[in-house]
Each structure stands twice: as C-alpha cells, then as structure tokens.
Design a protein around this motif. Structure first.
Motif, PDB file in Angstrom:
ATOM      1  N   GLY A  30     -12.770 -11.667   2.351  1.00  0.00           N
ATOM      2  CA  GLY A  30     -14.203 -11.395   2.279  1.00  0.00           C
ATOM      3  C   GLY A  30     -14.625 -10.088   2.912  1.00  0.00           C
ATOM      4  O   GLY A  30     -15.764  -9.676   2.759  1.00  0.00           O
ATOM      5  N   GLN A  31     -13.736  -9.424   3.626  1.00  0.00           N
ATOM      6  CA  GLN A  31     -14.042  -8.136   4.256  1.00  0.00           C
ATOM      7  C   GLN A  31     -14.198  -7.068   3.173  1.00  0.00           C
ATOM      8  O   GLN A  31     -13.491  -7.081   2.177  1.00  0.00           O
ATOM      9  CB  GLN A  31     -12.894  -7.767   5.189  1.00  0.00           C
ATOM     10  N   GLN A  32     -15.139  -6.149   3.341  1.00  0.00           N
ATOM     11  CA  GLN A  32     -15.237  -5.019   2.426  1.00  0.00           C
ATOM     12  C   GLN A  32     -14.101  -4.059   2.709  1.00  0.00           C
ATOM     13  O   GLN A  32     -13.672  -3.892   3.841  1.00  0.00           O
ATOM     14  CB  GLN A  32     -16.568  -4.294   2.579  1.00  0.00           C
ATOM     15  N   CYS A  33     -13.595  -3.431   1.647  1.00  0.00           N
ATOM     16  CA  CYS A  33     -12.506  -2.477   1.775  1.00  0.00           C
ATOM     17  C   CYS A  33     -12.723  -1.348   0.772  1.00  0.00           C
ATOM     18  O   CYS A  33     -13.509  -1.479  -0.155  1.00  0.00           O
ATOM     19  CB  CYS A  33     -11.159  -3.160   1.529  1.00  0.00           C
ATOM     20  N   ARG A  34     -12.032  -0.260   0.972  1.00  0.00           N
ATOM     21  CA  ARG A  34     -12.146   0.879   0.076  1.00  0.00           C
ATOM     22  C   ARG A  34     -10.944   0.878  -0.854  1.00  0.00           C
ATOM     23  O   ARG A  34      -9.808   0.900  -0.411  1.00  0.00           O
ATOM     24  CB  ARG A  34     -12.213   2.192   0.865  1.00  0.00           C
ATOM     25  N   LEU A  35     -11.201   0.836  -2.174  1.00  0.00           N
ATOM     26  CA  LEU A  35     -10.129   0.894  -3.166  1.00  0.00           C
ATOM     27  C   LEU A  35      -9.540   2.291  -3.209  1.00  0.00           C
ATOM     28  O   LEU A  35     -10.213   3.268  -2.870  1.00  0.00           O
ATOM     29  CB  LEU A  35     -10.675   0.521  -4.547  1.00  0.00           C
ATOM     30  N   PRO A  36      -8.284   2.441  -3.634  1.00  0.00           N
ATOM     31  CA  PRO A  36      -7.664   3.769  -3.718  1.00  0.00           C
ATOM     32  C   PRO A  36      -8.441   4.736  -4.615  1.00  0.00           C
ATOM     33  O   PRO A  36      -8.426   5.935  -4.398  1.00  0.00           O
ATOM     34  CB  PRO A  36      -6.278   3.484  -4.306  1.00  0.00           C
ATOM     35  N   THR A  37      -9.165   4.197  -5.603  1.00  0.00           N
ATOM     36  CA  THR A  37      -9.946   5.041  -6.520  1.00  0.00           C
ATOM     37  C   THR A  37     -11.314   5.401  -5.959  1.00  0.00           C
ATOM     38  O   THR A  37     -12.052   6.133  -6.594  1.00  0.00           O
ATOM     39  CB  THR A  37     -10.116   4.343  -7.873  1.00  0.00           C
ATOM     40  N   GLY A  38     -11.683   4.854  -4.812  1.00  0.00           N
ATOM     41  CA  GLY A  38     -12.912   5.260  -4.158  1.00  0.00           C
ATOM     42  C   GLY A  38     -13.986   4.211  -3.979  1.00  0.00           C
ATOM     43  O   GLY A  38     -14.576   4.137  -2.920  1.00  0.00           O
ATOM     44  N   PRO A  39     -14.286   3.366  -4.994  1.00  0.00           N
ATOM     45  CA  PRO A  39     -15.395   2.421  -4.803  1.00  0.00           C
ATOM     46  C   PRO A  39     -15.035   1.304  -3.823  1.00  0.00           C
ATOM     47  O   PRO A  39     -13.864   1.120  -3.478  1.00  0.00           O
ATOM     48  CB  PRO A  39     -15.630   1.854  -6.198  1.00  0.00           C
ATOM     49  N   LEU A  40     -16.049   0.572  -3.424  1.00  0.00           N
ATOM     50  CA  LEU A  40     -15.828  -0.541  -2.500  1.00  0.00           C
ATOM     51  C   LEU A  40     -15.212  -1.723  -3.218  1.00  0.00           C
ATOM     52  O   LEU A  40     -15.486  -1.978  -4.383  1.00  0.00           O
ATOM     53  CB  LEU A  40     -17.147  -0.982  -1.863  1.00  0.00           C
ATOM     54  N   GLY A  41     -14.396  -2.440  -2.487  1.00  0.00           N
ATOM     55  CA  GLY A  41     -13.794  -3.665  -2.979  1.00  0.00           C
ATOM     56  C   GLY A  41     -13.985  -4.758  -1.946  1.00  0.00           C
ATOM     57  O   GLY A  41     -14.678  -4.579  -0.946  1.00  0.00           O
ATOM     58  N   VAL A  42     -13.360  -5.881  -2.203  1.00  0.00           N
ATOM     59  CA  VAL A  42     -13.420  -7.006  -1.276  1.00  0.00           C
ATOM     60  C   VAL A  42     -12.003  -7.548  -1.089  1.00  0.00           C
ATOM     61  O   VAL A  42     -11.207  -7.567  -2.013  1.00  0.00           O
ATOM     62  CB  VAL A  42     -14.398  -8.098  -1.777  1.00  0.00           C
ATOM     63  N   CYS A  43     -11.695  -7.962   0.118  1.00  0.00           N
ATOM     64  CA  CYS A  43     -10.351  -8.441   0.439  1.00  0.00           C
ATOM     65  C   CYS A  43     -10.156  -9.872  -0.054  1.00  0.00           C
ATOM     66  O   CYS A  43     -11.000 -10.734   0.167  1.00  0.00           O
ATOM     67  CB  CYS A  43     -10.115  -8.389   1.942  1.00  0.00           C
ATOM     68  N   GLN A  44      -9.022 -10.091  -0.704  1.00  0.00           N
ATOM     69  CA  GLN A  44      -8.621 -11.414  -1.174  1.00  0.00           C
ATOM     70  C   GLN A  44      -7.224 -11.698  -0.651  1.00  0.00           C
ATOM     71  O   GLN A  44      -6.468 -10.777  -0.364  1.00  0.00           O
ATOM     72  CB  GLN A  44      -8.604 -11.452  -2.708  1.00  0.00           C
ATOM     73  N   ARG A  45      -6.879 -12.967  -0.562  1.00  0.00           N
ATOM     74  CA  ARG A  45      -5.536 -13.339  -0.107  1.00  0.00           C
ATOM     75  C   ARG A  45      -4.531 -12.963  -1.196  1.00  0.00           C
ATOM     76  O   ARG A  45      -4.733 -13.218  -2.364  1.00  0.00           O
ATOM     77  CB  ARG A  45      -5.461 -14.833   0.176  1.00  0.00           C
ATOM     78  N   ALA A  46      -3.463 -12.327  -0.794  1.00  0.00           N
ATOM     79  CA  ALA A  46      -2.386 -11.942  -1.706  1.00  0.00           C
ATOM     80  C   ALA A  46      -1.263 -12.971  -1.612  1.00  0.00           C
ATOM     81  O   ALA A  46      -1.290 -13.853  -0.758  1.00  0.00           O
ATOM     82  CB  ALA A  46      -1.862 -10.557  -1.345  1.00  0.00           C
ATOM     83  N   ASP A  47      -0.281 -12.856  -2.476  1.00  0.00           N
ATOM     84  CA  ASP A  47       0.892 -13.712  -2.377  1.00  0.00           C
ATOM     85  C   ASP A  47       1.550 -13.486  -1.020  1.00  0.00           C
ATOM     86  O   ASP A  47       1.657 -12.358  -0.560  1.00  0.00           O
ATOM     87  CB  ASP A  47       1.894 -13.392  -3.484  1.00  0.00           C
ATOM     88  N   GLY A  48       1.943 -14.533  -0.394  1.00  0.00           N
ATOM     89  CA  GLY A  48       2.553 -14.421   0.928  1.00  0.00           C
ATOM     90  C   GLY A  48       1.488 -14.458   2.016  1.00  0.00           C
ATOM     91  O   GLY A  48       0.507 -15.180   1.918  1.00  0.00           O
ATOM     92  N   ASP A  49       1.680 -13.644   3.044  1.00  0.00           N
ATOM     93  CA  ASP A  49       0.793 -13.670   4.205  1.00  0.00           C
ATOM     94  C   ASP A  49      -0.238 -12.570   4.206  1.00  0.00           C
ATOM     95  O   ASP A  49      -1.059 -12.506   5.111  1.00  0.00           O
ATOM     96  CB  ASP A  49       1.627 -13.547   5.497  1.00  0.00           C
ATOM     97  N   GLY A  50      -0.230 -11.670   3.217  1.00  0.00           N
ATOM     98  CA  GLY A  50      -1.099 -10.497   3.269  1.00  0.00           C
ATOM     99  C   GLY A  50      -2.398 -10.644   2.502  1.00  0.00           C
ATOM    100  O   GLY A  50      -2.752 -11.722   1.989  1.00  0.00           O
ATOM    101  N   PHE A  51      -3.119  -9.548   2.455  1.00  0.00           N
ATOM    102  CA  PHE A  51      -4.382  -9.444   1.741  1.00  0.00           C
ATOM    103  C   PHE A  51      -4.319  -8.235   0.823  1.00  0.00           C
ATOM    104  O   PHE A  51      -3.547  -7.324   1.040  1.00  0.00           O
ATOM    105  CB  PHE A  51      -5.537  -9.257   2.732  1.00  0.00           C
TER     106      PHE A  51
END
Length: 57
Positions: A30-51
């Motif tokens: 749910g944290q806001q994050c910056r995508l590599p292309t520039g716009p804002l994104g939102v953090c989601q759970r990834a496979d494994g332990d990461g986001f």
C-alpha cells in the motif's frame, strides 16, 4: 511566545506529511512508490518475501 505556537501549528497543517520524497523501493503493501518510468505506483506483495511497485491504474 503564542505566535510561535500558532506558526508551528500552521506549518504542520500546511506543510509536508513528513514522509519525504516517494521512494523507488517498497517496504510495505500500500506504500506509494516511484515506477522506473516516472509515475507513481503502489507497493504490492511479490512472490516470496518481497514487494514490487505496480502502476496505480
């Protein structure tokens, strides 16, 4: 002295949220994050332990 308290209150109400700039990496869902292309994104759970930062739309 009362003016300093009022000034501090106004700066707190109108100032930044205190979180600083939007990070490029995720620390929680749910944290806001910056995508590599520039716009804002939102953090989601990834496979494994990461986001992963995903587009909001």
């Amino acid at each position: 002295m009362r003016c300093l308290g009022l000034l501090a209150l106004l700066l707190t109400a109108c100032g930044s949220s205190g979180e600083g700039p939007t990070p490029a990496t995720c620390a929680r869902v749910g944290q806001q994050c910056r995508l590599p292309t520039g716009p804002l994104g939102v953090c989601q759970r990834a496979d494994g332990d990461g986001f992963v930062c995903t587009p909001q739309h």
